[in-house]
Scaffold this motif. Structure first.
Motif, PDB file in Angstrom:
ATOM      1  N   ALA A   5       0.855  -1.412  -0.033  1.00 31.48           N
ATOM      2  CA  ALA A   5      -0.062   0.080  -0.241  1.00 31.48           C
ATOM      3  C   ALA A   5       0.790   1.172  -0.002  1.00 31.48           C
ATOM      4  N   LEU A   6       1.870   1.164   0.817  1.00 32.80           N
ATOM      5  CA  LEU A   6       2.804   2.486   0.971  1.00 32.80           C
ATOM      6  C   LEU A   6       3.490   2.493  -0.334  1.00 32.80           C
ATOM      7  N   LEU A   7       4.094   1.573  -0.912  1.00 37.72           N
ATOM      8  CA  LEU A   7       4.915   1.778  -2.058  1.00 37.72           C
ATOM      9  C   LEU A   7       3.994   1.987  -3.470  1.00 37.72           C
ATOM     10  N   GLY A   8       2.801   1.746  -3.348  1.00 38.79           N
ATOM     11  CA  GLY A   8       1.785   2.179  -4.304  1.00 38.79           C
ATOM     12  C   GLY A   8       1.607   3.637  -4.254  1.00 38.79           C
ATOM     13  N   LEU A   9       1.372   4.095  -3.209  1.00 32.70           N
ATOM     14  CA  LEU A   9       0.973   5.458  -2.924  1.00 32.70           C
ATOM     15  C   LEU A   9       2.063   6.497  -2.957  1.00 32.70           C
ATOM     16  N   LEU A  10       3.410   6.289  -2.702  1.00 28.12           N
ATOM     17  CA  LEU A  10       4.442   7.131  -2.856  1.00 28.12           C
ATOM     18  C   LEU A  10       4.726   7.394  -4.192  1.00 28.12           C
ATOM     19  N   PRO A  11       4.809   6.508  -5.119  1.00 31.63           N
ATOM     20  CA  PRO A  11       4.962   7.042  -6.910  1.00 31.63           C
ATOM     21  C   PRO A  11       3.775   7.974  -7.167  1.00 31.63           C
ATOM     22  N   VAL A  12       2.662   7.786  -6.598  1.00 25.13           N
ATOM     23  CA  VAL A  12       1.500   8.352  -7.139  1.00 25.13           C
ATOM     24  C   VAL A  12       1.476   9.961  -6.553  1.00 25.13           C
ATOM     25  N   GLU A  13       1.931   9.956  -5.213  1.00 20.41           N
ATOM     26  CA  GLU A  13       2.097  11.304  -4.679  1.00 20.41           C
ATOM     27  C   GLU A  13       3.242  12.181  -5.068  1.00 20.41           C
ATOM     28  N   LEU A  14       4.317  11.377  -5.184  1.00 13.81           N
ATOM     29  CA  LEU A  14       5.699  12.181  -5.783  1.00 13.81           C
ATOM     30  C   LEU A  14       5.971  12.107  -7.204  1.00 13.81           C
ATOM     31  N   GLY A  15       5.037  11.512  -8.106  1.00 23.25           N
ATOM     32  CA  GLY A  15       5.503  11.355  -9.440  1.00 23.25           C
ATOM     33  C   GLY A  15       6.930  11.216 -10.049  1.00 23.25           C
ATOM     34  N   ASP A  16       7.443  12.110 -10.530  1.00 23.75           N
ATOM     35  CA  ASP A  16       8.584  11.829 -11.233  1.00 23.75           C
ATOM     36  C   ASP A  16       9.772  12.044 -10.313  1.00 23.75           C
ATOM     37  N   LYS A  17       9.539  12.798  -9.136  1.00 21.39           N
ATOM     38  CA  LYS A  17      10.609  12.784  -8.184  1.00 21.39           C
ATOM     39  C   LYS A  17      11.105  11.294  -7.303  1.00 21.39           C
ATOM     40  N   PHE A  18      10.218  10.583  -7.725  1.00 23.91           N
ATOM     41  CA  PHE A  18      10.099   9.313  -6.843  1.00 23.91           C
ATOM     42  C   PHE A  18      11.068   8.282  -7.958  1.00 23.91           C
TER      43      PHE A  18
ATOM     44  N   TRP B 133      13.066   1.884  -0.067  1.00 22.83           N
ATOM     45  CA  TRP B 133      11.782   1.803   0.737  1.00 22.83           C
ATOM     46  C   TRP B 133      11.350   0.269   0.873  1.00 22.83           C
ATOM     47  N   LYS B 134      11.394  -0.244  -0.134  1.00 26.96           N
ATOM     48  CA  LYS B 134      10.925  -1.684  -0.152  1.00 26.96           C
ATOM     49  C   LYS B 134      11.886  -2.413   0.919  1.00 26.96           C
ATOM     50  N   VAL B 135      13.155  -2.526   0.823  1.00 27.86           N
ATOM     51  CA  VAL B 135      14.345  -3.119   1.761  1.00 27.86           C
ATOM     52  C   VAL B 135      14.143  -2.497   3.222  1.00 27.86           C
TER      53      VAL B 135
END
Length: 66
Positions: free
Chosen positions: A24-37, A45-47
């Motif tokens: 859930a968190l790793l799905g949200l971070l790219p959506v919120e941060l876009g190209d900055k992530f 983050w996964k590790v």
């Protein structure tokens, strides 16, 4: 990490729940941060979440009676 584990003994941390939270968190971070992530940030983050989740899960198993 063990101090964090002691503080969270009231939570039922299991590997399936860690995987669900991580997803859930790793799905949200790219959506919120876009190209900055970057991809490397995603792997980092996964590790980190796997490490913390495994440690919290094992702390609960070793500190509480079955």
């Amino acid at each position: 990490m063990k101090t964090l584990g002691f503080c969270r003994l009231n939570l039922d941390v299991t590997i399936p729940r860690v995987v669900m939270f991580r997803g859930a968190l790793l799905g949200l971070l790219p959506v919120e941060l876009g190209d900055k992530f970057a991809t490397v940030a995603l792997e980092g983050w996964k590790v980190l979440l796997d490490y913390v989740g495994r440690d919290l899960s094992s702390s609960r198993r070793t500190m509480l009676p079955p």
